[in-house]
Structure formats: structure tokens, C-alpha cells
Motif scaffolding. Structure first.
Motif, PDB file in Angstrom:
ATOM      1  N   VAL A  86     -10.572   2.033  -2.283  1.00  0.00           N
ATOM      2  CA  VAL A  86     -10.092   1.363  -3.492  1.00  0.00           C
ATOM      3  C   VAL A  86      -9.497   0.026  -3.071  1.00  0.00           C
ATOM      4  O   VAL A  86      -8.616  -0.033  -2.220  1.00  0.00           O
ATOM      5  N   LEU A  88      -7.188  -2.908  -3.440  1.00  0.00           N
ATOM      6  CA  LEU A  88      -5.963  -3.221  -4.172  1.00  0.00           C
ATOM      7  C   LEU A  88      -5.859  -4.720  -4.373  1.00  0.00           C
ATOM      8  O   LEU A  88      -6.254  -5.508  -3.516  1.00  0.00           O
ATOM      9  N   GLU A  90      -3.508  -8.157  -5.373  1.00  0.00           N
ATOM     10  CA  GLU A  90      -2.233  -8.635  -4.863  1.00  0.00           C
ATOM     11  C   GLU A  90      -1.081  -8.052  -5.684  1.00  0.00           C
ATOM     12  O   GLU A  90      -1.168  -7.955  -6.905  1.00  0.00           O
ATOM     13  N   GLY A  91      -0.045  -7.656  -5.007  1.00  0.00           N
ATOM     14  CA  GLY A  91       1.104  -7.094  -5.701  1.00  0.00           C
ATOM     15  C   GLY A  91       1.024  -5.592  -5.884  1.00  0.00           C
ATOM     16  O   GLY A  91       1.969  -4.967  -6.337  1.00  0.00           O
ATOM     17  N   GLU A  92      -0.135  -4.999  -5.529  1.00  0.00           N
ATOM     18  CA  GLU A  92      -0.267  -3.548  -5.658  1.00  0.00           C
ATOM     19  C   GLU A  92       0.040  -2.909  -4.308  1.00  0.00           C
ATOM     20  O   GLU A  92      -0.411  -3.391  -3.277  1.00  0.00           O
ATOM     21  N   VAL A  93       0.788  -1.819  -4.366  1.00  0.00           N
ATOM     22  CA  VAL A  93       1.162  -1.156  -3.111  1.00  0.00           C
ATOM     23  C   VAL A  93       0.843   0.331  -3.170  1.00  0.00           C
ATOM     24  O   VAL A  93       0.938   0.959  -4.221  1.00  0.00           O
ATOM     25  N   TYR A  94       0.473   0.872  -2.012  1.00  0.00           N
ATOM     26  CA  TYR A  94       0.188   2.302  -1.922  1.00  0.00           C
ATOM     27  C   TYR A  94       1.475   3.101  -1.787  1.00  0.00           C
ATOM     28  O   TYR A  94       2.370   2.729  -1.028  1.00  0.00           O
ATOM     29  N   HIS A  95       1.546   4.224  -2.510  1.00  0.00           N
ATOM     30  CA  HIS A  95       2.624   5.182  -2.294  1.00  0.00           C
ATOM     31  C   HIS A  95       2.117   6.315  -1.425  1.00  0.00           C
ATOM     32  O   HIS A  95       2.835   6.858  -0.596  1.00  0.00           O
ATOM     33  N   ARG A  96       0.878   6.673  -1.680  1.00  0.00           N
ATOM     34  CA  ARG A  96       0.247   7.751  -0.938  1.00  0.00           C
ATOM     35  C   ARG A  96      -1.191   7.386  -0.700  1.00  0.00           C
ATOM     36  O   ARG A  96      -1.857   6.861  -1.582  1.00  0.00           O
ATOM     37  N   ARG A  97      -1.668   7.728   0.465  1.00  0.00           N
ATOM     38  CA  ARG A  97      -3.073   7.473   0.746  1.00  0.00           C
ATOM     39  C   ARG A  97      -3.600   8.633   1.569  1.00  0.00           C
ATOM     40  O   ARG A  97      -3.503   8.651   2.779  1.00  0.00           O
ATOM     41  N   GLU A  98      -4.151   9.621   0.882  1.00  0.00           N
ATOM     42  CA  GLU A  98      -4.617  10.834   1.563  1.00  0.00           C
ATOM     43  C   GLU A  98      -6.129  10.953   1.558  1.00  0.00           C
ATOM     44  O   GLU A  98      -6.700  11.699   2.329  1.00  0.00           O
ATOM     45  N   ARG A  99      -6.773  10.236   0.624  1.00  0.00           N
ATOM     46  CA  ARG A  99      -8.228  10.362   0.508  1.00  0.00           C
ATOM     47  C   ARG A  99      -8.901   9.481   1.548  1.00  0.00           C
ATOM     48  O   ARG A  99      -8.559   8.323   1.690  1.00  0.00           O
TER      49      ARG A  99
ATOM     50  N   VAL B  35      -4.703  13.032  -2.857  1.00  0.00           N
ATOM     51  CA  VAL B  35      -4.499  11.951  -3.823  1.00  0.00           C
ATOM     52  C   VAL B  35      -4.226  10.616  -3.154  1.00  0.00           C
ATOM     53  O   VAL B  35      -3.759  10.550  -2.025  1.00  0.00           O
ATOM     54  N   ASP B  36      -4.577   9.576  -3.890  1.00  0.00           N
ATOM     55  CA  ASP B  36      -4.116   8.226  -3.587  1.00  0.00           C
ATOM     56  C   ASP B  36      -3.221   7.852  -4.756  1.00  0.00           C
ATOM     57  O   ASP B  36      -3.582   8.101  -5.900  1.00  0.00           O
ATOM     58  N   ILE B  37      -2.089   7.276  -4.457  1.00  0.00           N
ATOM     59  CA  ILE B  37      -1.222   6.786  -5.532  1.00  0.00           C
ATOM     60  C   ILE B  37      -0.868   5.347  -5.194  1.00  0.00           C
ATOM     61  O   ILE B  37      -0.458   5.066  -4.073  1.00  0.00           O
ATOM     62  N   GLU B  39       0.782   1.532  -6.892  1.00  0.00           N
ATOM     63  CA  GLU B  39       1.564   0.966  -7.980  1.00  0.00           C
ATOM     64  C   GLU B  39       1.133  -0.475  -8.202  1.00  0.00           C
ATOM     65  O   GLU B  39       0.968  -1.237  -7.247  1.00  0.00           O
TER      66      GLU B  39
END
Lengths: 148, 136
Positions: A86, A88, A90-99, B35-37, B39
Motif C-alpha cells: 500500500v 502511503l 505524505e503525512g500518512e503513518v503506519y500504526h501496524r504493518r503485519e501484512r 492487519v495494516d493500520i 493514519e
């Protein structure tokens, strides 16, 4: 005084259970879905078989069908493809990245010659299902016994 | 976004849901979808891998800031075939997240494609008031 060698709870039972499964798998050579989990590559594959061929299934969520490449040579099935990450902005940040993402390729050898012209693949709900019929020449010959 | 359980992700393997208090009524195993999360400026996006689930078999509920995703999978067993070799298991999916209150809970959008759930959680207008402190 009575002492119990094993307590009711504790990790020793889990360890025993794991060992039992592993032994069963090694010696029986039989597959059971409940004991699956030894993965040798991506994607993980399940194989359903009968006398006339096999059906191979693999979970490939998010992989576009046009990104998939399925080929069959003699008795070997090869599935390759890729899943785009995916992007991202500008200004977007990952909280979780497991896939996971990226390219994959997996070859699978079947115990028979595949009729390559009759192979069919269906991709539905992120699950790939490939039916691999056994080639006619490879099927066992039935020999009828005549009484004299 | 905080989460209720600690999850360790193993490469290439599905993570099974560990029963905490209540047991599941369905005998099938349940897995924790990966999951991917991320913001963005005005929303939080959640992407979950749930192969075998389509738009009719996914349940998303939001109760008291807890977002729960349930995906139900009907295992397909090809007729006339028997399982000869298995590397993965088929089962339902289940995972919960605690949302921060700044999500506009009325406008959450969800779509399902190729076994992947896409959730769009727009942020709400800030309702908290900042109080300026004046020096005397």
C-alpha cells in the motif's frame, strides 16, 4: 507422601502434545487438516487428491488474478505472483504493518503427470483453487482377467 | 488505536485466537487476521487479510469504542476428493480493536475484495475544548 510427577497445568503437557503431533506426522504420512502448520513456503498449499487427479488450494488474499502466473510442466505446478504494498501518501503513518507484500513463487511436485491442457484455476474470495487432472497415459491400466 | 491482546506474528503461519474467558460456540478454529493500520490526516484505515471471507460473511460491530471484526468461512471440501496434504487450516477470523473516541463512528465505511477487508474510519471533528490559561 504422594507426589505427582506431572501437574495438571504447565508447559510439559504442551510440549508432549507437540512432540506427539510431530511423531504422528513423520510416521503416518497421512495428512490431517487439524495438524497442519508446517509451512515450507508461501503460499501455503493444501492438496486434495483422488484417482483422477488433484485439487490444490492456496490462500492469496489481495493478490490480483492478473498478477498471478500458474504453470504446469510434467508433474510440477508452479504458482508465482506478487502483492503490491500500500503506497502511503505524505503525512500518512503506519500504526501496524503485519501484512506481507512482494513477489512469491512456489513449485509443487505431484505424484503423477498432469494433463496440462485440462488444468483449471479459479480465484474466489482470496482463495486460489487449481484442479490438476492426471494425464490419461499416466493413469493405471485396468487389466481384465479372462477365464479360459 | 490500542489493542486488547498482544499478538506475535509468525511468518507464513496463521495465528489462532487464544480463548480468554468465553469459549466459542463454533467448533471451527478461529484465526487472528493480519492487519495494516495507517493514519491519514482525516482518517484511520484498516486493512485485514481474511481469505475465504466475502462481503456477506463478514460482521463488523462497534460497541463502546471496541471495533470487532468477525469473518465466517465455510470450509470447501471438493467432492470426491480427500485431503492428501495440508499446510494451512481453514477457519473463521476474529479480532478486536479499541478505537480512540475521535473516530466519527457514523461514517465508517467497509468493503471486501479478494479476501481483503478495507475499513475507512474517518476522524470526528474535535469536540474537546482547549482552555487557555492566563497569567495573572
Amino acid at each position: 507422601m504422594l507426589q505427582y510427577p506431572f501437574r495438571r497445568t504447565g508447559s510439559s503437557w504442551l510440549e508432549m502434545e507437540r512432540l506427539r503431533r510431530e511423531m504422528n506426522r513423520l510416521f503416518s504420512g497421512m495428512a490431517s487438516e487439524a495438524e497442519a502448520g508446517v509451512t515450507t513456503g508461501y503460499p501455503a498449499m493444501n492438496v486434495w487428491a483422488n484417482e483422477d487427479g488433484a485439487i490444490v488450494t492456496a490462500e492469496l488474499p489481495g493478490v490480483a488474478p492478473e498478477e498471478m502466473d500458474i504453470s504446469v510442466v510434467e508433474d510440477t505446478l508452479t504458482v508465482s505472483g506478487s502483492r503490491e504494498p500500500v503506497e502511503l501518501e505524505e503525512g500518512e503513518v503506519y500504526h501496524r504493518r503485519e501484512r506481507g507484500c512482494g513477489k512469491f513463487t512456489r513449485s509443487f511436485r505431484l505424484p503423477f503427470q498432469i494433463a496440462a491442457d485440462q488444468v483449471e484455476a479459479v480465484f474466489k474470495k482470496g482463495v486460489l483453487q487449481i484442479s490438476l487432472p492426471r494425464s490419461e497415459e499416466d493413469k493405471p491400466k485396468k487389466i481384465s482377467v479372462k477365464s479360459s | 488505536m490500542a489493542e486488547e491482546k498482544n499478538i506475535q506474528v509468525q511468518e507464513g503461519q496463521k495465528q489462532e485466537v487464544v480463548e480468554s474467558e468465553a469459549e466459542r460456540t463454533r467448533a471451527k478454529p478461529a484465526f487472528i487476521p493480519r492487519v495494516d493500520i495507517y493514519e491519514t490526516n482525516d482518517a484511520v484505515a484498516l486493512i485485514a487479510d481474511m481469505p475465504g471471507v466475502d462481503e456477506n460473511s463478514v460482521d463488523i460491530t462497534l460497541e463502546k469504542n471496541v471495533l470487532t471484526i468477525n469473518g465466517y468461512v465455510e470450509p470447501e471440501r471438493p467432492e470426491g476428493y480427500s485431503l492428501a496434504y495440508a499446510e494451512y487450516r481453514v477457519g473463521d477470523y476474529q479480532r478486536s480493536f479499541t478505537l480512540s473516541s475521535e473516530i466519527d463512528q457514523e461514517n465508517i465505511e467497509a468493503k471486501m475484495k479478494d479476501g481483503v477487508l478495507h475499513l475507512h474510519l474517518p476522524k470526528a471533528e474535535p469536540t474537546t475544548k482547549k482552555i487557555a490559561v492566563q497569567s495573572a
